[in-house]
Design a protein around this motif. Structure first.
Motif, PDB file in Angstrom:
ATOM      1  N   LEU A 185      13.353   9.274 -32.507  1.00 33.85           N
ATOM      2  CA  LEU A 185      13.699   8.014 -31.852  1.00 33.85           C
ATOM      3  C   LEU A 185      15.197   7.775 -31.975  1.00 33.85           C
ATOM      4  O   LEU A 185      15.812   8.136 -32.984  1.00 33.85           O
ATOM      5  N   SER A 186      15.768   7.139 -30.955  1.00 29.24           N
ATOM      6  CA  SER A 186      17.149   6.665 -31.030  1.00 29.24           C
ATOM      7  C   SER A 186      17.141   5.149 -31.133  1.00 29.24           C
ATOM      8  O   SER A 186      16.402   4.469 -30.428  1.00 29.24           O
ATOM      9  N   PHE A 187      17.973   4.626 -32.029  1.00 32.02           N
ATOM     10  CA  PHE A 187      18.167   3.185 -32.156  1.00 32.02           C
ATOM     11  C   PHE A 187      19.585   2.799 -31.741  1.00 32.02           C
ATOM     12  O   PHE A 187      20.158   1.827 -32.251  1.00 32.02           O
ATOM     13  N   HIS A 188      20.148   3.562 -30.809  1.00 32.62           N
ATOM     14  CA  HIS A 188      21.490   3.263 -30.300  1.00 32.62           C
ATOM     15  C   HIS A 188      21.496   1.891 -29.626  1.00 32.62           C
ATOM     16  O   HIS A 188      20.454   1.381 -29.194  1.00 32.62           O
ATOM     17  N   ALA A 189      22.680   1.316 -29.516  1.00 27.34           N
ATOM     18  CA  ALA A 189      22.823  -0.034 -28.959  1.00 27.34           C
ATOM     19  C   ALA A 189      22.229  -0.176 -27.568  1.00 27.34           C
ATOM     20  O   ALA A 189      21.853  -1.287 -27.151  1.00 27.34           O
ATOM     21  N   THR A 190      22.122   0.926 -26.818  1.00 31.24           N
ATOM     22  CA  THR A 190      21.599   0.861 -25.453  1.00 31.24           C
ATOM     23  C   THR A 190      20.075   0.870 -25.385  1.00 31.24           C
ATOM     24  O   THR A 190      19.508   0.706 -24.304  1.00 31.24           O
ATOM     25  N   LYS A 191      19.395   1.078 -26.503  1.00 29.50           N
ATOM     26  CA  LYS A 191      17.956   1.273 -26.489  1.00 29.50           C
ATOM     27  C   LYS A 191      17.197  -0.057 -26.582  1.00 29.50           C
ATOM     28  O   LYS A 191      17.754  -1.087 -26.960  1.00 29.50           O
ATOM     29  N   THR A 192      15.896   0.010 -26.278  1.00 29.76           N
ATOM     30  CA  THR A 192      15.081  -1.209 -26.286  1.00 29.76           C
ATOM     31  C   THR A 192      14.973  -1.815 -27.677  1.00 29.76           C
ATOM     32  O   THR A 192      14.771  -3.020 -27.825  1.00 29.76           O
ATOM     33  N   PHE A 193      15.079  -0.991 -28.707  1.00 30.47           N
ATOM     34  CA  PHE A 193      15.174  -1.453 -30.092  1.00 30.47           C
ATOM     35  C   PHE A 193      16.396  -0.791 -30.688  1.00 30.47           C
ATOM     36  O   PHE A 193      16.504   0.440 -30.660  1.00 30.47           O
ATOM     37  N   ASN A 194      17.323  -1.579 -31.208  1.00 23.67           N
ATOM     38  CA  ASN A 194      18.546  -0.963 -31.725  1.00 23.67           C
ATOM     39  C   ASN A 194      18.872  -1.454 -33.129  1.00 23.67           C
ATOM     40  O   ASN A 194      18.483  -2.548 -33.536  1.00 23.67           O
ATOM     41  N   THR A 195      19.580  -0.598 -33.859  1.00 20.99           N
ATOM     42  CA  THR A 195      20.146  -0.956 -35.153  1.00 20.99           C
ATOM     43  C   THR A 195      21.666  -0.758 -35.103  1.00 20.99           C
ATOM     44  O   THR A 195      22.267  -0.257 -36.037  1.00 20.99           O
ATOM     45  N   PHE A 196      22.274  -1.144 -33.985  1.00 19.91           N
ATOM     46  CA  PHE A 196      23.666  -0.832 -33.622  1.00 19.91           C
ATOM     47  C   PHE A 196      23.745   0.658 -33.283  1.00 19.91           C
ATOM     48  O   PHE A 196      23.848   1.026 -32.127  1.00 19.91           O
ATOM     49  N   GLU A 197      23.756   1.498 -34.281  1.00 23.61           N
ATOM     50  CA  GLU A 197      23.538   2.941 -34.183  1.00 23.61           C
ATOM     51  C   GLU A 197      22.351   3.251 -35.089  1.00 23.61           C
ATOM     52  O   GLU A 197      22.081   2.523 -36.042  1.00 23.61           O
TER      53      GLU A 197
END
Length: 375
Positions: A185-197
């Motif tokens: 999974l990616s949690f990048h700022a552009t994703k539906t769920f993010n952790t900043f990065e």
């Protein structure tokens, strides 16, 4: 409904990060300041892992500083060597991770309707050097896991899904992150769920989870023991804190994305030469992206002409994913990168524009965007 122009001070980008109320986040920050615990498996890190396992319906998750490092560590954890079959229609990190692990990417064509790696094209690409398949759930739409799993089992291959877009997506009630040996999974700022990065690896195997956790922390098993040449992929406490603050708003944000998706579909459905993806039966989507596809002959102008027109009006969609990874200098000389071997991927890459979608995108802006497309 009246269309509203977009001025230069209010450019509309393909996405905009969802954020929780600032006060809620600062409460987490205060606890970090008080504890002085910033990283190295802190309390928020452990809390977020547990809550994500419960929320997503998965067995084991390992959190990372970003999705790219998660992909690299995942390949290491599975001890992948030789050739890895993957898709050219993805963000370039998918293939870069293979390259950084000194493996050879082998590109397969995509399905004509989901644009995921086509499992019916896989067996012809398998050689004695093939050790893994790395499909991507493009736009969060699930791959045909049953077919991929049958091929992996038949040839003794590892199956590692790039699920960067797939947070919260379920098929027949089960998380698609439970497919294969590993999912990312990616949690990048552009994703539906993010952790900043941020990012994560998901597995049902507790031994593999343990190996992953060693590898993302320099290979340390304890203070005196290094069990493998690992890396530094840990998620810090501030990233984990924003994840905890974000999680309770995820379902609400997906509902807003769904409403935006339905409005786009309603307004675009009868425009000649413009097509888009509909929901897949039995799939609970997260509506991470809204791609449209421009048939130049039917529409009357090319994808790039429409793309340029949108930008001139301060609408910054993205051509996800153009050009194909197989076109980049690092990979275009690979035998599998030949254009004639990838006709469906070439076609969709030359037709796609992802339109803006994020929870607080206003209806008048959607009408303005569609008005530009209609003209």
């Amino acid at each position: 409904m009246k269309q509203t122009a977009v001025d230069n001070m209010n450019k509309i980008f393909v996405t905009r990060p969802s954020l929780p109320p600032l006060q809620e986040f600062t409460e987490y920050l205060q606890k970090i300041w008080d504890s002085k615990r910033l990283t190295n498996d802190g309390p928020f890190h452990h809390e977020l892992e547990q809550k994500l396992e419960d929320f997503l319906g998965i067995k084991h998750i390992s959190l990372f500083c970003n999705g790219m490092i998660a992909l690299q560590i995942g390949l290491q954890a599975l001890k992948i060597t030789g050739e890895v079959i993957t898709t050219p229609y993805s963000f370039v990190a998918t293939t870069h991770a293979i390259y950084w692990n000194r493996c050879t990417p082998v590109f397969g064509d995509v399905e004509p309707h989901t644009f995921n790696l086509n499992p019916d094209k896989i067996e012809s690409l398998i050689t004695p050097s093939t050790t893994a398949i790395m499909p991507v759930h493009i736009y969060g739409n699930p791959c045909d896991n049953e077919k991929f799993q049958n091929i992996a089992d038949k040839y003794g291959l590892s199956l590692f899904y790039d699920g960067a877009h797939s947070f919260g997506v379920r098929r027949n009630g089960e998380s698609i992150l439970n497919y294969g040996d590993l999912s990312m999974l990616s949690f990048h700022a552009t994703k539906t769920f993010n952790t900043f990065e941020g990012g994560a690896l998901i597995t049902s195997d507790p031994k593999l989870k343990r190996r992953i956790d060693f590898l993302k922390n320099f290979g340390f098993a304890d203070e005196e023991t290094v069990v493998a040449p690992g890396s530094n992929g840990k998620m810090n406490e501030i990233q984990a804190a924003i994840g905890l603050a974000q999680l309770k708003y995820f379902k609400e944000n997906v509902e807003k994305r769904h409403s935006i998706t339905c409005l786009y579909r309603k307004l675009l459905r009868n425009i000649e030469g413009i097509s888009f993806l509909d929901d897949i039966p039995d799939v609970e989507h997260n509506y991470a992206y809204f791609p449209i596809f421009v048939n130049e002959e039917k529409y009357g102008s090319s994808r790039d002409e429409l793309y340029g027109k949108l930008i001139k009006n301060n609408i910054y969609g993205r051509r996800y994913f153009y050009p194909l990874i197989s076109h980049f200098p690092s990979y275009r000389n690979l035998p599998s990168a030949c254009q004639w071997l990838l006709p469906e991927a070439e076609k969709v890459a030359n037709e796609v524009i992802c339109l803006p979608i994020y929870p607080d995108l206003e209806e008048n802006i959607i009408n303005f965007i569609v008005g530009l497309i209609k003209k």
